[in-house]
Scaffold this motif. Sequence first.
Motif, PDB file in Angstrom:
ATOM      1  N   ASP A   7       1.411  -0.726   3.258  1.00  0.00           N
ATOM      2  CA  ASP A   7       2.769  -0.103   3.825  1.00  0.00           C
ATOM      3  C   ASP A   7       3.342  -1.403   2.510  1.00  0.00           C
ATOM      4  O   ASP A   7       3.384  -2.711   2.741  1.00  0.00           O
ATOM      5  CB  ASP A   7       3.622   0.029   4.381  1.00  0.00           C
ATOM      6  CG  ASP A   7       2.435   1.871   4.316  1.00  0.00           C
ATOM      7  OD1 ASP A   7       1.880   2.211   3.465  1.00  0.00           O
ATOM      8  OD2 ASP A   7       2.704   2.194   6.070  1.00  0.00           O
ATOM      9  N   ARG A   8       4.555  -0.889   1.759  1.00  0.00           N
ATOM     10  CA  ARG A   8       5.597  -1.900   1.502  1.00  0.00           C
ATOM     11  C   ARG A   8       6.653  -1.272   2.339  1.00  0.00           C
ATOM     12  O   ARG A   8       6.879  -0.145   2.402  1.00  0.00           O
ATOM     13  CB  ARG A   8       6.220  -1.097   0.154  1.00  0.00           C
ATOM     14  CG  ARG A   8       5.024  -2.331  -1.186  1.00  0.00           C
ATOM     15  CD  ARG A   8       5.318  -1.865  -2.319  1.00  0.00           C
ATOM     16  NE  ARG A   8       4.888  -0.262  -3.092  1.00  0.00           N
ATOM     17  CZ  ARG A   8       6.624   0.382  -2.902  1.00  0.00           C
ATOM     18  NH1 ARG A   8       7.500   0.453  -3.039  1.00  0.00           N
ATOM     19  NH2 ARG A   8       5.118   1.678  -3.188  1.00  0.00           N
ATOM     20  N   ALA A  21      10.586  -2.336   2.132  1.00  0.00           N
ATOM     21  CA  ALA A  21      11.906  -3.240   1.387  1.00  0.00           C
ATOM     22  C   ALA A  21      13.063  -3.978   2.326  1.00  0.00           C
ATOM     23  O   ALA A  21      13.583  -3.293   3.342  1.00  0.00           O
ATOM     24  CB  ALA A  21      12.764  -2.159   0.575  1.00  0.00           C
ATOM     25  N   GLN A  43       8.832  -5.894  -0.097  1.00  0.00           N
ATOM     26  CA  GLN A  43       8.908  -5.384  -1.893  1.00  0.00           C
ATOM     27  C   GLN A  43      10.736  -6.672  -1.333  1.00  0.00           C
ATOM     28  O   GLN A  43      12.041  -5.689  -0.948  1.00  0.00           O
ATOM     29  CB  GLN A  43       9.082  -4.331  -1.520  1.00  0.00           C
ATOM     30  CG  GLN A  43       9.610  -4.433  -3.121  1.00  0.00           C
ATOM     31  CD  GLN A  43       9.433  -2.693  -3.484  1.00  0.00           C
ATOM     32  OE1 GLN A  43       8.808  -1.647  -2.238  1.00  0.00           O
ATOM     33  NE2 GLN A  43      10.408  -2.028  -4.625  1.00  0.00           N
ATOM     34  N   PRO A  75       9.298   2.963  -1.003  1.00  0.00           N
ATOM     35  CA  PRO A  75       8.819   2.438   0.378  1.00  0.00           C
ATOM     36  C   PRO A  75       8.665   2.722   1.184  1.00  0.00           C
ATOM     37  O   PRO A  75       9.141   3.776   1.113  1.00  0.00           O
ATOM     38  CB  PRO A  75       9.764   1.030   0.250  1.00  0.00           C
ATOM     39  CG  PRO A  75      11.185   0.778  -0.276  1.00  0.00           C
ATOM     40  CD  PRO A  75      10.392   2.368  -1.855  1.00  0.00           C
ATOM     41  N   LYS A  76       7.849   1.899   2.234  1.00  0.00           N
ATOM     42  CA  LYS A  76       7.975   3.414   3.388  1.00  0.00           C
ATOM     43  C   LYS A  76       8.987   2.917   3.830  1.00  0.00           C
ATOM     44  O   LYS A  76       9.320   3.795   4.990  1.00  0.00           O
ATOM     45  CB  LYS A  76       6.372   2.986   4.115  1.00  0.00           C
ATOM     46  CG  LYS A  76       6.016   3.824   5.725  1.00  0.00           C
ATOM     47  CD  LYS A  76       5.439   5.063   4.851  1.00  0.00           C
ATOM     48  CE  LYS A  76       4.825   5.862   5.277  1.00  0.00           C
ATOM     49  NZ  LYS A  76       3.426   5.717   5.884  1.00  0.00           N
TER      50      LYS A  76
END
Length: 373
Positions: free
Chosen positions: A77-78, A80, A101, A125-126
Amino acid sequence: MAVAFNDLRRGIGQAQPALEAAALRVLRSGWFVLGDALTQFESTFAAYCGAADCVGMGNGTDAIELALRALGVVAGDRVACVANAGFYASTAVLAIGAQPQFVDIDPATLLLDVGQAQEAVRTRPKALVVTHLFGRLAPIEALLPLAMQFGVPVVEDCAQAHGAERQGMRAGAFGAIGCFSFYPTKNLGALGDGGACVTSDPSLAKRLRALRQYGWAGKYRIETAGGRNSRLDELQAALLSVRLPQLDAANGRRREIAARYAARIHQPAVALPGPAGADDVVHLYVLRSGCRDRLAAHLRARGIGCDVHYPVPDHRQPAYRERFASVALPQTERACAEVLSLPCFPELGDPEIDEVADVINAFDPAATGSARA
Ligand SMILES: *Cc1c(COP(=O)(O)O)cnc(C)c1O
């Protein structure tokens, strides 16, 4: 006169008998992990933050990691986050196998830039980690609706912002989960490592409680994947309960220190942080200078402690240089080259503040090498 950057012995001060008594109570209780002292601290700290629940953890980095796991972040997952906050959130994200991110900062505040954050959350993002850096609340009232619009949960990193408040709400109560560190130098510090998550969502609180203890639903039965062992122990919880009632006064003194620096420093080669309101608990007093390294050397040569928070942006850390080689964050990179933290702890005396200001004012940016303010 020499001025220390920090002095934790002075922070113990008059609280020493109460801290000793609290430690002795734990010693005599014969119960050292997940007991009454933790339960009591968790409920008082939740109430202090204006959250329904608090879950004690081993440290602040674990708190961020377990908060992300509780929100469903998994490998790949990303997430931020900013890149100017000491790599703590990045450590948590990378521990999960997720990808930071990075989002650039607003140069005026050194906090998450709202426009850049908007671009980031658009990519879904997640999660979004909002770091309240140096004691100052990020523009959370703008970030929350943006994140909500794209269904991105917000984790607040409050490790430098215990007690910071805006419009009657305190750090940690805005997002889905607020993460705290009680590392000894933090605004609320233990006598060792400690951390916590606060949340008002009972299902998240339940997941956090499971995640800090191997993922247990009950003894030896794992129903939550991704668990760890990360608990705030009884001794630290008891000591934190002694210290919590002093937090607001200590934060008030930190704001006084900031105001005194602002009134006394007259040095064209430095830019001072904006004035500190209630949303700023001045964890660090951070100025900027284009000749930061020479100013730091000038201070140290005259016995004034100073430090840089933080010199290396997350995406430029040597261990990850190749992984983040394509990332460019101009404001973050510039800030990391210019920031300088001055002594700022509640026990700092006015004469010490004035000494630091005088030494800064006496700095001649043209004296050696190139002068760029
Ligand atoms: C200190 C800190 C952390 C990590 O806390 P530890 O208890 O040292 O793991 C996380 N985020 C920020 C902004 C911090 O200052």
